[in-house]
Design a protein around this motif. Structure first.
Motif, PDB file in Angstrom:
ATOM      1  N   PHE A  57       0.838  -1.267   0.019  1.00 53.15           N
ATOM      2  CA  PHE A  57      -0.068   0.095  -0.018  1.00 53.15           C
ATOM      3  C   PHE A  57       0.704   1.246   0.037  1.00 53.15           C
ATOM      4  N   LEU A  58       2.131   1.639   0.824  1.00 52.05           N
ATOM      5  CA  LEU A  58       2.754   2.508   0.958  1.00 52.05           C
ATOM      6  C   LEU A  58       3.729   2.594  -0.303  1.00 52.05           C
ATOM      7  N   ASP A  59       3.840   1.647  -1.051  1.00 53.40           N
ATOM      8  CA  ASP A  59       4.760   1.788  -2.329  1.00 53.40           C
ATOM      9  C   ASP A  59       4.549   2.996  -3.130  1.00 53.40           C
ATOM     10  N   THR A  60       5.493   3.560  -3.617  1.00 56.39           N
ATOM     11  CA  THR A  60       5.240   4.785  -4.281  1.00 56.39           C
ATOM     12  C   THR A  60       4.218   4.618  -5.536  1.00 56.39           C
ATOM     13  N   ARG A  61       4.724   3.565  -6.239  1.00 58.95           N
ATOM     14  CA  ARG A  61       3.873   3.195  -7.413  1.00 58.95           C
ATOM     15  C   ARG A  61       2.380   2.992  -7.258  1.00 58.95           C
ATOM     16  N   ASN A  62       1.905   2.214  -6.001  1.00 58.66           N
ATOM     17  CA  ASN A  62       0.681   2.148  -5.559  1.00 58.66           C
ATOM     18  C   ASN A  62      -0.152   3.321  -5.161  1.00 58.66           C
ATOM     19  N   LEU A  63       0.537   4.468  -4.622  1.00 60.94           N
ATOM     20  CA  LEU A  63      -0.052   5.540  -4.251  1.00 60.94           C
ATOM     21  C   LEU A  63      -0.321   6.475  -5.628  1.00 60.94           C
ATOM     22  N   GLN A  64       0.701   6.305  -6.629  1.00 62.50           N
ATOM     23  CA  GLN A  64       0.597   7.051  -7.734  1.00 62.50           C
ATOM     24  C   GLN A  64      -0.644   6.297  -8.487  1.00 62.50           C
ATOM     25  N   LEU A  65      -0.791   4.962  -8.490  1.00 65.77           N
ATOM     26  CA  LEU A  65      -2.033   4.367  -9.179  1.00 65.77           C
ATOM     27  C   LEU A  65      -3.235   4.811  -8.405  1.00 65.77           C
ATOM     28  N   VAL A  66      -3.388   4.943  -7.104  1.00 66.20           N
ATOM     29  CA  VAL A  66      -4.459   5.435  -6.372  1.00 66.20           C
ATOM     30  C   VAL A  66      -4.861   6.916  -6.904  1.00 66.20           C
TER      31      VAL A  66
END
Length: 339
Positions: A57-66
């Motif tokens: 969840f806290l991965d940069t790629r995931n936050l960018q996806l959100v």
């Protein structure tokens, strides 16, 4: 003998009225409480995501996806907020996104490249908004019925254009918008577009005559008419604005998915309405908040992401969203009754 008693020197017969705080300060205080509450809910969700899936969840790629996923429905929600503030509703936004996305990704349209796709998506969105606006403002149709008819018609036309098949985008400049190489300081271009639409929407609603007229029409259409506002023309403009937002969202979705499908925008109307409601926009009209609507979008998108990362059932996710909507409406009613 009658005696006349003079009032005390320097005094008056009536006590001076006690003035309360200015109305703008009261409204600002309510807005601050609402915004802080929504930020608190979002912070709790981020905490839950970080605890349950810290690595993912806290991965940069995931936050960018959100943020990228929130951008598409977020642009639609900005337009929906304006419509609801005016006392209307638009059930056709998801279908308009679908129709605009498939019309803009046909082989003939893609021959015109990036701007051909963008132009087509926006024109189709505005065209659908024009039909809605004319039916509602000048045809005196109930917004629920008019936009429901547009929902059915746009979905049917989108299916007819695609014949049920996915239309793959072959224009590199459109596909590059979703690639990491195009990120600006780590921010996806789609998020920048969403941010720009949000800022413009906030300024229009809160700092222009158009925004004040929108609030006036939603608060009391007859009083607005007597004050000199062309209510029918204002409503037409608002549905044009909603259609414009749908066209922009369709282009963002094309760039994100790399294709156009007749199933695009499924249930966008419900998500946009729900985000606006929990953001403090009244379904009865007369009050709305762009920032609150955006926070509502981020909350729902974060919930979806957390459920997906934890492999939880979709039905549980929908129940959670429903509970949040009910809680938001109850808070609105409680706030309205106390003021």
């Amino acid at each position: 003998m009658t005696q006349h008693v003079s009032p005390p020197r320097g005094g008056t017969d009536k006590a001076a009225p006690v003035e309360g705080p200015p109305a703008w300060r009261v409204r600002l205080g309510r807005a601050d409480v609402r915004t802080l509450t929504l930020l608190g809910v979002l912070a709790v969700l981020v905490l839950i995501g970080g605890i349950t899936q810290p690595d993912s969840f806290l991965d940069t790629r995931n936050l960018q996806l959100v943020l990228t996923q929130a951008s598409v429905i977020g642009v639609v929600t900005v337009g929906m907020t304006f419509v609801i503030v005016s006392g209307g509703i638009d059930l056709s936004v998801g279908a308009i996104v679908a129709l605009a996305s498939v019309w803009a990704t046909t082989v003939a349209t893609q021959e015109y490249g990036f701007f051909g796709i963008l132009f087509t998506a926006v024109v189709v969105g505005v065209g659908c908004g024009l039909v809605n606006g004319v039916l509602i403002a000048f045809g005196q149709m109930v917004p629920f019925i008019a936009t429901l008819a547009m929902l059915a018609s746009a979905r049917g036309l989108a299916l007819q254009i695609t014949d049920g098949r996915t239309q793959v985008v072959t224009v590199p400049s459109v596909l590059d918008l979703a690639e990491r190489d195009s990120y600006v300081l780590g921010i996806p271009p789609l998020v920048l577009v969403f941010a720009a639409v949000t800022v413009i929407g906030w300024l229009v609603l809160n700092r222009t005559t158009f925004g004040r007229r929108t609030v006036a029409v939603g608060g009391n259409a007859e009083a607005a008419r007597l004050a000199g506002i062309d209510v029918r023309r204002q409503r037409l403009y608002l549905y044009l604005l909603s259609g414009l937002c749908c066209g922009i969202a369709a282009f963002l979705l094309i760039a994100l998915a790399g294709s156009g499908q007749n199933t695009n925008g499924n249930l966008y109307e419900l998500d946009a309405i729900a985000a606006a409601i929990i953001g403090g926009t009244l379904l009865t009209g007369g009050r709305g908040h762009i920032l609150g609507s955006v926070l509502g979008v981020l909350i729902f998108t974060t919930i979806t992401n957390i459920f997906a990362l934890n492999n939880l059932q979709t039905d549980v996710q929908q129940i959670a969203k429903g509970a949040i909507i009910v809680a938001a409406v109850l808070v609105q009613r409680r706030t309205a009754s106390t003021h």
